[in-house]
Design an enzyme around this catalytic site. Structure first.
Site, mmCIF file in Angstrom:
data_model
loop_
_atom_site.group_PDB
_atom_site.id
_atom_site.type_symbol
_atom_site.label_atom_id
_atom_site.label_comp_id
_atom_site.label_asym_id
_atom_site.label_seq_id
_atom_site.Cartn_x
_atom_site.Cartn_y
_atom_site.Cartn_z
ATOM 1 N N GLN A 3 30.432 34.559 34.211
ATOM 2 C CA GLN A 3 31.807 34.057 34.123
ATOM 3 C C GLN A 3 31.957 32.865 35.045
ATOM 4 O OE1 GLN A 3 35.509 35.751 35.892
ATOM 5 N NE2 GLN A 3 36.118 36.117 33.772
ATOM 6 N N CYS A 53 42.502 34.302 36.568
ATOM 7 C CA CYS A 53 42.546 34.481 38.023
ATOM 8 C C CYS A 53 43.927 34.109 38.564
ATOM 9 C CB CYS A 53 41.478 33.628 38.693
ATOM 10 S SG CYS A 53 41.490 33.780 40.490
ATOM 11 N N HIS A 72 43.958 40.544 29.661
ATOM 12 C CA HIS A 72 44.459 41.406 30.733
ATOM 13 C C HIS A 72 45.967 41.521 30.541
ATOM 14 C CE1 HIS A 72 44.602 42.324 35.361
ATOM 15 N NE2 HIS A 72 45.267 43.198 34.631
ATOM 16 N N ASP A 99 44.222 48.833 33.859
ATOM 17 C CA ASP A 99 44.609 50.203 34.226
ATOM 18 C C ASP A 99 43.806 51.303 33.543
ATOM 19 O OD1 ASP A 99 46.532 48.990 35.781
ATOM 20 O OD2 ASP A 99 48.154 49.313 34.349
ATOM 21 N N LEU A 137 34.154 40.967 38.627
ATOM 22 C CA LEU A 137 34.839 41.342 39.860
ATOM 23 C C LEU A 137 34.227 40.578 41.024
ATOM 24 C CD1 LEU A 137 34.775 45.177 39.204
ATOM 25 C CD2 LEU A 137 36.840 43.766 39.149
ATOM 26 N N THR A 138 35.026 39.789 41.716
ATOM 27 C CA THR A 138 34.513 39.050 42.856
ATOM 28 C C THR A 138 34.342 39.984 44.046
ATOM 29 O OG1 THR A 138 35.563 37.017 42.099
ATOM 30 C CG2 THR A 138 34.939 37.120 44.406
#
Length: 726
Positions: free
Chosen positions: A398, A430, A512, A571, A324-325
């Site tokens: 990553q 991304c 994802h 989710d 997570l950025t």
């Protein structure tokens, strides 16, 4: 925290939405955290009784007694739409959308772009020669009278430094945990580790205190950690050497030279570009085949083939935090580890930036020693042969890149300078436009041959560190290509079959369940994830059923003894979701992203196999812990406090979305649901659910004191920046 009766989360998977039968305090008294399983009754919408409203898609089903008729809150649909870019930014916040490039598209006018966070600095800084020394015996300042910093400690404390914080009981959390504070007199809680002593000439001298007992207890738990309990710290000398191209990458150079020769030979062989339009003679074809064989012979095997790398494991008991950025910073990852997260990743680092030696990018590789410990796995776990839990880590890196040499050289540098990595993961998911236009992130989904070259090269130079990849279903909604891509990742593409070089050797694939086009506008497609999980299972167990013997992978080239792990992402917001995905989608483990940002204790729920109705006091204690971890990471001086405040506010811009489960009419909660205006069971719970960024600042001030006069915070969305209405 009182002990929780452990329940196997894999035993039962509810099949219907449940009516929340938990007892809820209707007054303003604090509602205690529920450690027992919430009693629930399986019902369908047709069976709803007592006038309870039906569940509306996209709207959080809040009980009537907690609804507020008039509020300045945004409506659910509006808030949902405006939150989408925040969710995208969690994947690549460093690469904001460029204005003016959305031709023919409506601008996302609800976003605040080019946000300014102001500054948090002392009025006049204290000279480093004075920051850690006793008042009357400072170190020599090399700038002398020309120094622009204050040299008198008492003047600095009285005139240039803001007053000490009164939070944390007035005790510096770094000193309290480690017995020393690396920020000396600049610490905003210096009063807790500073005193005066009498000198022989009758003066009183300011000195800093250290606690030997605390220092002894704070010794690193892993031998290769720094004194501060950090791993993967790259020295300034190494970063400068990388930036000045003094650090060589011999394995990458050898591999890239071979790759270039191989690519040219394949181009001639497969596409006949060396032939004239009239056709090809057999001699030319034979010559090309000889060239291919010559390239095979010229290939130098890497020091570690995939099968010789460190073995890894993913299982139902190893919930994983997604890369997570911004949100996936070190303090937040520590918090998730505390709640039971088993694997973490760095924020996404750009391969080219690593090659250029950018300090900010290399700083992303730092991890806390708790992330360097082995994961907790079940004694009955089906681990691959050769897996050694004692040599495993929780933290992986990553990276992203748009050219093979970016990813390959960055991987070699990582394996040399930060060897304590569990895996190196290539980001192919991304969705941010700027990253996509540059050919990185999800753009690689449309270029499978290039992607395979990148992964194969990363495997060739990563020494003992396994290589993994994270993908999406595709770039467009109506044309998912993950199944074809996964087959290529496990078996290798057509080109690798011609050269007989086996599969690219990825140890794990994470999918994802959304396309790049979809972003977060719809629920993740777990039925498609299940289809891909079944495919990987077939490829792992019965490769001869899906391919001919010519393409059967060479056993030497297979990672993890031939097993490619598969993780699903999208989710996951509760133990219910996690169990459902493990049992019904067939994934090895689930990667949790936004669900963990909104409620980090989702990992505790997964471990306990039950919903946990955290009280507002418990959630506030969680925020306090984040504040302590932030000061430990970014510093307890003025600048560090400001940095901690900034990242805490970014986090609170997600946590306010959490609606306590005791307020919900139905379970399970859905991460896409947005609530109508609601009030909590007490004022603190209402405050924690406020979408007003000024309330978020108020929460930070409970632990970090009043913000600096030059500090600024603009929320990602203008909808969050309103004045309270009476």
């Amino acid at each position: 925290m009182e002990p929780t009766t452990q329940t196997d989360p894999m035993t039962v998977t509810p099949k219907h939405e449940l009516e929340n039968g938990a007892a809820v305090a209707a007054n303003d008294e604090e509602h205690p955290s529920k450690k027992q399983r919430l009693e629930s009754i399986s019902i369908t919408e047709q069976e709803v009784s007592d006038g309870a409203p039906k569940r509306i898609k996209g709207v959080a089903p809040i009980k009537a007694e907690f609804l507020v008729q008039k509020s300045a809150r945004s409506q659910p649909v509006e808030e949902s739409a405006l939150s989408l870019s925040a969710d995208d930014a969690a994947e690549a916040a460093h690469y904001q959308e460029r204005e003016g490039d959305q031709k023919g598209k409506k601008k996302a006018s609800g976003q605040n772009k080019g946000r300014d966070f102001g500054r948090s600095e002392d009025a006049k800084g204290l000279c480093p020669s004075r920051a850690f020394s006793p008042e009357f015996s400072p170190k020599e300042c090399k700038f002398g009278e020309k120094c622009r910093f204050e040299h008198d400690v008492r003047t600095y404390l009285k005139e240039h430094k803001r007053e000490d914080l009164t939070t944390f009981g007035g005790i510096c959390p770094i000193w309290d945990a480690k017995g020393r504070c690396p920020y000396g007199f600049k610490c905003r809680l210096v009063g807790s580790h500073m005193t005066e002593r009498d000198t022989s000439d009758g003066r009183k001298e300011l000195i800093l205190l250290e606690d030997e007992e605390r220092k002894k207890k704070a010794r690193p738990v892993v031998p290769y950690a720094s004194e501060d309990g950090l791993v993967n710290i790259v020295s300034n000398e190494d970063k400068i050497a990388v930036a000045r191209r003094k650090t060589t990458t011999p394995r990458s150079d050898v591999y890239l030279a071979w790759l270039d020769k191989m690519s040219k030979a394949l181009e001639k062989n497969l596409h006949g570009r060396h032939l004239e339009e009239g056709g090809a003679d057999e001699g030319a074809r034979a010559q090309t085949n000889d060239q291919v064989e010559e390239n095979r012979a010229a290939y130098v095997e890497p020091p570690f083939l995939p099968s010789e790398k460190r073995r890894i494991y993913f299982g139902p008991e190893t919930p994983t935090l997604a890369p997570l950025t911004t949100q996936g910073n070190l303090p937040f990852r520590r918090l998730c580890i505390d709640y039971g997260c088993q694997f973490t990743y760095s924020e996404m680092a750009m391969g080219m930036s690593l090659i250029q030696g950018q300090k900010s990018e290399w700083a992303l590789m730092k991890a806390h020693e708790s992330e360097a410990l082995p994961p907790t796995i079940s004694s009955t776990a089906d681990v691959v042969q050769g897996y050694d839990n004692s040599k495993d880590f929780k933290f992986g890196a990553q990276i992203a890149g748009n050219k093979p040499w970016h990813a390959i050289k960055a991987t070699e540098l990582l394996s040399r300078l930060t060897p304590n990595l569990r895996v190196i993961d290539l980001n192919c998911g991304c969705p941010i436009d700027q990253v996509f236009r540059e050919g990185a992130g999800s753009a690689l989904l449309d270029h499978p041959s290039k992607l395979e070259k990148m992964l194969r090269g990363m495997n060739a130079v990563s020494e003992m560190i396994p290589i993994t990849v994270k993908i999406r279903t595709g770039t467009r909604d109506n044309s998912p290509n993950a199944t074809k891509l996964i087959e290529r990742l496990v078996l290798g593409g057509h080109e690798s079959g011609i050269l007989n070089i086996g599969p690219p050797g990825v140890a794990a694939v994470t999918l994802h369940g959304r396309s790049r086009q979809q972003r977060y506008t719809k629920m993740a497609d777990w039925s498609y994830i299940a289809e891909c999980a079944a495919l990987i299972k077939r490829l792992n167990e019965k490769k001869d059923d899906v391919t001919d013997t010519v393409r059967e992978p060479d056993e030497r080239m297979l990672p993890n003894g031939g097993k490619v792990f598969f993780l699903g992402n999208g989710d996951c917001y509760s133990h219910y979701d996690y169990d459902d995905h493990i049992n019904n989608a067939g994934v090895d483990a689930v990667m949790v992203g936004r669900g963990a940002i909104i409620k980090p204790w989702v990992f505790e729920e997964i471990q306990a196999g039950q919903y946990l109705d955290k009280s507002a006091t418990e959630r506030l204690a969680m925020i306090e812990k984040y504040a302590k971890y932030g000061l430990d990471t970014w510093g307890s001086d003025e600048h560090g406090v400001g940095t901690t405040r900034r990242f805490m506010l970014e986090w609170l811009s997600f946590t306010y979305r959490y609606v306590p489960i005791g307020l919900l009419e139905y379970l399970p909660p859905h991460i896409q649901d947005r609530p109508p205006a609601w009030r909590g069971r007490n004022e603190l719970e209402t405050l924690l659910g406020s979408p007003n960024y000024k309330d978020w600042i108020k929460i930070t001030e409970m632990f970090l004191g009043p913000a600096h006069k030059d500090f600024k915070f603009e929320p990602k969305h203008k909808s969050n920046a309103y004045e309270p209405q009476g």
